[in-house]
Design a protein around this motif. Structure first.
Motif, short mmCIF file in Angstrom:
data_model
loop_
_atom_site.label_atom_id
_atom_site.label_comp_id
_atom_site.label_asym_id
_atom_site.label_seq_id
_atom_site.Cartn_x
_atom_site.Cartn_y
_atom_site.Cartn_z
N ALA A 139 -10.03 -2.40 -0.35
CA ALA A 139 -9.34 -1.16 -0.69
C ALA A 139 -10.33 -0.01 -0.86
N GLU A 159 -1.65 5.96 -1.34
CA GLU A 159 -3.10 5.76 -1.30
C GLU A 159 -3.59 4.79 -2.37
N GLN A 160 -2.71 3.87 -2.78
CA GLN A 160 -3.09 2.83 -3.73
C GLN A 160 -2.54 1.50 -3.26
N LEU A 161 -3.20 0.43 -3.68
CA LEU A 161 -2.69 -0.90 -3.38
C LEU A 161 -2.03 -1.46 -4.63
N TYR A 214 -6.09 0.75 -7.44
CA TYR A 214 -5.66 -0.63 -7.22
C TYR A 214 -4.87 -1.03 -8.46
N SER A 242 -10.29 -8.24 -2.05
CA SER A 242 -9.20 -7.30 -1.84
C SER A 242 -9.54 -5.92 -2.41
N LEU A 285 -8.95 3.93 -0.49
CA LEU A 285 -7.79 4.03 -1.38
C LEU A 285 -8.24 4.54 -2.74
N ARG A 321 -11.63 1.22 2.52
CA ARG A 321 -10.64 2.00 3.25
C ARG A 321 -10.28 3.30 2.56
N GLU A 334 0.86 -1.18 0.00
CA GLU A 334 0.00 0.00 0.00
C GLU A 334 0.90 1.24 0.00
N TRP A 335 0.79 2.04 -1.06
CA TRP A 335 1.70 3.19 -1.24
C TRP A 335 0.97 4.27 -2.02
#
Length: 210
Positions: A39, A9-11, A47, A35, A44, A42, A6-7
């Motif tokens: 994301a 604000e993206q997975l 993805y 998954s 994000l 939460r 996770e970096w």
């Protein structure tokens, strides 16, 4: 199993794997769905499905972003050995790719005399012409190694619906998408229409590794 980072604000999905014994239940896709949902819950913003585009990724997105891998080797004997090993890997991969391209090109040239044309209607016309002369025929869709299994299956189902009773439909199981519910459906379709379903021979490179 999934491994990701996770970096920003993206997975970023690095690796996904599952037990092949449960492949008919699509565990990888089910895990990916959970998954992605997690994301989104939460908050994000994205993805990222890393790696090369494939049939399973196209079910989720058609967007592709080019990326470049950078490796840095410090000036040391150990790094020189690592660099030599990586260079051999890259050269070997490129050589295999060129060999596969040459093999595909040769196979197409040899088989060109058996190709009825680019469309199903071309194959049906050839089938009718040979049937009138008393010959039996087998019809099969010939795609490239990059043709998605979903497209291959669509072509096969279209042929099963269009071929006259008593005909034969040939498929490459690997290109079709493997042995699963889709194959059962095609076999039922052929049985209903009085067609034979022929499973064509495969090369050793299509063998599933465990």
């Amino acid at each position: 199993m999934q491994i990701g980072i996770e970096w920003k604000e993206q997975l970023w999905l690095l690796k996904i794997g599952y037990d092949q014994a449960y492949s008919t239940g699509s565990p990888g896709q089910l895990l990916l769905a959970e998954s992605v949902a997690d994301a989104a819950r939460r908050g994000l913003s994205g993805y990222q499905l890393l790696g090369q585009a494939a049939e399973w990724t196209r079910a989720w997105t058609g967007d592709e972003h080019e990326s470049v891998a950078v490796r840095v080797y410090p000036p040391s004997a150990r790094a020189a050995v690592a660099l030599a090993g990586d260079a051999r890997t890259v050269v070997g991969r490129d050589a295999r790719r060129r060999l596969e391209e040459a093999r595909d090109s040769t196979a197409r040239k040899v088989a060109s005399r058996y190709l009825a044309g680019p469309d199903l209607d071309d194959a049906l016309r050839e089938t009718a012409r040979h049937a009138a002369a008393g010959y039996l025929t087998t019809v099969g869709f010939w795609g490239s190694s990059e043709t998605p299994a979903k497209e291959v299956a669509q072509q096969c189902f279209a042929a099963a619906d269009a071929l006259p009773p008593g005909g034969e439909l040939s498929i490459k199981l690997h290109a079709f998408g493997g042995d699963g519910p889709r194959l059962d459906e095609l076999l039922d379709r052929c049985t209903e229409r009085g067609l034979d379903l022929h499973l064509d021979a495969l090369g050793p490179e299509t063998r599933r590794r465990r």
